[in-house]
Design an enzyme around this catalytic site. Sequence first.
Site, PDB file in Angstrom:
ATOM      1  CB  SER A  98      -0.956  -0.019   1.193  1.00 42.27           C
ATOM      2  OG  SER A  98      -1.950   0.977   1.028  1.00 42.27           O
ATOM      3  CG  ASN A  99      -0.298   4.668  -1.475  1.00 40.89           C
ATOM      4  OD1 ASN A  99      -0.948   5.514  -0.874  1.00 40.89           O
ATOM      5  ND2 ASN A  99      -0.776   4.017  -2.537  1.00 40.89           N
ATOM      6  CG  HIS A 100       3.213   6.441   3.780  1.00 41.16           C
ATOM      7  ND1 HIS A 100       3.085   5.835   5.008  1.00 41.16           N
ATOM      8  CD2 HIS A 100       4.407   6.040   3.306  1.00 41.16           C
ATOM      9  CE1 HIS A 100       4.160   5.119   5.270  1.00 41.16           C
ATOM     10  NE2 HIS A 100       4.982   5.225   4.241  1.00 41.16           N
ATOM     11  CB  ALA A 119      -1.996   7.313  -3.497  1.00 42.47           C
TER      12      ALA A 119
END
Lengths: 235, 235
Positions: free
Chosen positions: B41-43, B109
């Site tokens: 995943s991402n922030h 994102a």
Amino acid sequence: DILARLQASARPLSEQVLQGLRVVVTAGPTREAIDPVRYISNHSSGRMGYAMAAAAQQAGANVVLVSGPTSLPAPAGVQRLDVVSADDMLAAVEQSLAEGCDLFIATAAVADYRVRLKQAHKIKKSNDELALELVANTDILAHVATRQLASYCVGFAAETRRVEHYARDKLERKNLDMIIANDVSDTRIGFNSENNAVSVFWHDGTQTFPSQPKQALASALIELIGQQRRIKIKP
Amino acid sequence: DILARLQASARPLSEQVLQGLRVVVTAGPTREAIDPVRYISNHSSGRMGYAMAAAAQQAGANVVLVSGPTSLPAPAGVQRLDVVSADDMLAAVEQSLAEGCDLFIATAAVADYRVRLKQAHKIKKSNDELALELVANTDILAHVATRQLASYCVGFAAETRRVEHYARDKLERKNLDMIIANDVSDTRIGFNSENNAVSVFWHDGTQTFPSQPKQALASALIELIGQQRRIKIKP
């Protein structure tokens, strides 16, 4: 849950199962950075670990909770150390254990692998395929148990199949005193669920706990851990 | 923020910049499963996207918010579709656009890559190294813009360096009407922050917005988007 707490608090301090013991609990997932934006993580909510930390504190222990990223508040009376990656968690655990530890409870879902080369800048999507090279992280629980950095070591095992087989294997291979296993393929319990059901294995015993709220389960598990720890470490 | 809202609400309905328009907003990260337990995943916190959805709704639009996993509540009056992976998000976006779309705002994102072979069971740690094979996901924004599935397309670009260069490149390459860029290497703004500062680029213009709360910024951006959209699509 409330009944268990009342019973625990009604008990004289000297009879609390973890009275005066120094306990270190790990909880939550870890995040392994791919680049400044992306990471690898897992579905651990940290709830079971936070419940274990709270139950240990209620059972009279001084508790340090080493926690990966979660959205949970620290339980009352528990000292929390926040970490992100498995390497961070290892460092925080070693620091906590340096002052002595009577009981180590590893509930964290530590990433088994980290990315070999963490990129300093965001990776641009330039190819249709990408091979991400991963390298194994230090197994924190095995590290602590093998070096006997705590006098009693409890692990958690989240499995999707052959639960007892993998749990018993982990118990022996990592030199643990106890392992608490749950089947995360059942979405009614485990990750991100309010309830949990587990099977507990130690060298000469086993006990099954039916599905119940995590805090009630944690209190019952702390009771069992306290009993088994006393049997191992005769005063 | 409050002032902007008062000004917006004081304005006659017919003068609201997005009055009666159908707007689709994507927000949050996506999660790409490695196995039942692990994911990439991402922030992204989803905050900027939720703020854009709320601002569009306040500007008179009918808003569908296609959201990856976040801990945010849906803005009042906004229809939210929850998704997990980039493939899920693409399907939900296509479904939302099928009924027509006057404005598509892609703040999500979206993971650029997914794991080639998603494992049905938890991968056991049996090696010191592991190569994770990734394959590119469909670029949702480029997909929508290229096929002209929306009459005005706005993208977001989170960059850690050469922000204008990469943003202008994305604007042209993905055939967008506008791109909103922020430098996520500055931790005071962007991911998981309450504030954001951005630079906006369109074919014959640019505008910079200084650091401010995300909701105030979103209102100002919606105003600019509404103006530029009117210039492109003369009634």
